[in-house]
Design an enzyme around this catalytic site. Structure first.
Site, mmCIF file in Angstrom:
data_model
loop_
_atom_site.group_PDB
_atom_site.id
_atom_site.type_symbol
_atom_site.label_atom_id
_atom_site.label_comp_id
_atom_site.label_asym_id
_atom_site.label_seq_id
_atom_site.Cartn_x
_atom_site.Cartn_y
_atom_site.Cartn_z
ATOM 1 N N SER A 1 57.697 33.321 84.985
ATOM 2 C CA SER A 1 59.092 33.658 85.233
ATOM 3 C C SER A 1 59.270 34.096 86.684
ATOM 4 O O SER A 1 58.318 34.049 87.472
ATOM 5 C CB SER A 1 59.520 34.776 84.274
ATOM 6 N N ASN A 2 60.472 34.522 87.027
ATOM 7 C CA ASN A 2 60.778 35.004 88.369
ATOM 8 C C ASN A 2 61.161 36.470 88.300
ATOM 9 O O ASN A 2 61.671 36.923 87.276
ATOM 10 C CB ASN A 2 61.999 34.272 88.924
ATOM 11 N N ARG A 3 60.980 37.188 89.389
ATOM 12 C CA ARG A 3 61.428 38.582 89.417
ATOM 13 C C ARG A 3 62.949 38.604 89.526
ATOM 14 O O ARG A 3 63.509 38.084 90.481
ATOM 15 C CB ARG A 3 60.849 39.283 90.639
ATOM 16 N N SER A 4 63.617 39.176 88.545
ATOM 17 C CA SER A 4 65.070 39.313 88.622
ATOM 18 C C SER A 4 65.549 40.212 87.490
ATOM 19 O O SER A 4 65.183 40.003 86.339
ATOM 20 C CB SER A 4 65.751 37.945 88.492
ATOM 21 N N VAL B 1 66.347 30.997 89.108
ATOM 22 C CA VAL B 1 65.843 29.934 88.230
ATOM 23 C C VAL B 1 64.397 29.619 88.620
ATOM 24 O O VAL B 1 64.092 29.472 89.805
ATOM 25 C CB VAL B 1 66.712 28.660 88.388
#
Ligand code: CTP
Length: 400
Positions: free
Chosen positions: A207-210, A275
């Site tokens: 996933s991405n950091r957010s 994304v």
């Protein structure tokens, strides 16, 4: 007065009464004539003089002199577009539900002929007391507009349901009730927020950091400016705003479907989501077991959502983000052109308390045909409003 629509703001004695002058100021700024009525308990939290200064009108308090003006309670709401009690304490809700009339505010509301809104605000335990819940139900049944309290941290440090909704939201409700339109009234705005998650197997993902806070702030700000907002979000930790349609997705492909199926019906798309650019090429349905050898993870690219909508953009306004550490302006402009955006917010992810998971952000706004607009580091709701100030200029005139 000057033809401005009138709103009655009732203030009762809850901790959130300290927000009343700021709320009154927003209402006044929105072009409304604000008449404040306070209970005696409210005066212990906030001075009537503060409310007089921001509204320019004399504040009606519990010390109102029945000898001087015996019909004040009948006149206060006359000609008003709406009355809002914010904050409304448990005591005030109980009095309202049972028709008590023992001070100027209760009598004013009993005599009101305009729509009445109440914004309950109190400790979660009090709010969930059956007596309070029952009183709220009684009021709702009678056509009173009860604005649901938000979930969050209380002044006493407890976490739960009972916070006064944002003053921007309350102000937007009153603007709507008075028929005064915000600059996004009648517009449909799509906002994406948070990360996407791409499964490796049944238990793992990349996933991405957010946190989703920036997207949530944008959705809330667009709602407050009158838009009909749909928020498409991945798994977020941010508190999501009330009063917007929420669509929960997990993967980039799901987000692509959610955006493209709604894009033709929107006036503006704001892609604040982080994304994931890649996904595991062969996700395993079961859980991959530890073996002797370290597994190799083959990745394949995800579709680019902004690139997909660029082809069918038409007159819609598209706002994107870019996370950069260097050459902010050049990289931002290139990205804006490549993905056919109108506005791009370049996020300096090199800074300390800016960007990921922070309540603050520092962006430079770039848009077609304008000089870069660097914003000072500010809280995300403020940054969201500055972004919208720029984006609304790209909207075409509404179809009559
Ligand atoms: N975006 C998208 N679809 C993707 C990836 C990103 O729509 N698959 C959107 C993001 O929501 C954001 C903008 O595109 O609005 C960011 O573009 P991107 O090129 O991914 O920016 P960076 O992440 O900064 O790219 P790079 O890593 O190439 O610098």
């Amino acid at each position: 007065m000057n033809g401005a629509k009138k709103i009655v703001l009732g203030v009762t004695g809850g901790v959130a009464a300290y927000k009343a002058p700021e709320l009154a100021r927003l209402l006044k700024k929105g072009g409304l004539d604000v008449q404040v009525v306070m209970t005696r308990a409210a005066e212990r939290f906030v001075a009537p003089l503060a409310l007089r200064c921001v509204t320019g009108n004399a504040v009606l308090t519990a010390d109102w002199d029945a000898q001087t003006d015996p019909y004040d309670h009948l006149f206060v709401t006359r000609g008003a577009s709406a009355a809002l009690i914010a904050p409304a304490t448990a005591n005030f809700l109980a009095k309202m539900a049972h028709g008590a009339a023992d001070d100027l505010l209760t009598t004013t509301i009993l005599a009101a002929r305009c729509p009445v809104y109440v914004a309950p605000s109190m400790n979660p335990a009090m709010l969930n007391n059956p007596a309070v819940r029952e009183n709220i139900r009684i009021l709702e049944k009678r056509g009173i507009n009860v604005v649901p309290p938000e979930v969050g941290e209380m002044a006493d440090g407890e976490f739960g349901e009972g916070r006064l909704p944002s003053i921007e939201y309350l102000a937007s409700l009153m603007m709507k009730a008075a028929g005064v339109a915000g600059d996004l009234a009648g517009r449909r705005v799509l906002v994406t927020a948070g990360p996407t998650v791409e499964p490796i197997d049944a238990a793992r993902f990349i996933s991405n950091r957010s946190s989703g806070k920036m997207g949530a702030a944008l959705a809330g700000a667009a709602r407050d400016r009158g838009a009909d907002v749909t928020l498409i979000h991945g798994p977020v930790t941010a508190r999501l705003p009330e009063g917007v349609r929420r669509v929960s997705v997990r993967t980039a492909v799901e987000m692509l479907d959610a955006v493209t199926s709604r894009f033709s019906d929107c006036d503006m798309l704001i892609m604040a989501a982080a994304v994931a650019d890649f996904r595991p090429a062969r996700p395993s349905a079961g859980k991959i077991k530890k073996g002797d050898q370290s597994p190799t993870l083959a990745l394949e690219p995800n579709p680019d959502i902004l690139e997909a909508v660029a082809k069918i953009k038409g007159g819609r306004v598209v706002v994107g983000f870019a996370a950069e550490t260097e050459n902010l302006i050049k990289n931002g402009r290139d990205k804006m052109a490549a993905k056919n955006m109108d506005v791009i917010c370049v996020n300096d992810v090199g800074g300390e308390d800016s960007g990921f998971d922070s309540d603050y952000n520092e962006v430079t706004i770039l848009c077609r045909g304008e000089e870069p607009l660097p914003l000072r580091r500010a809280d995300k709701p403020s940054v969201a409003n500055r972004i919208l100030d720029v984006a609304v200029k790209f909207l075409s005139a509404p179809v009559a």
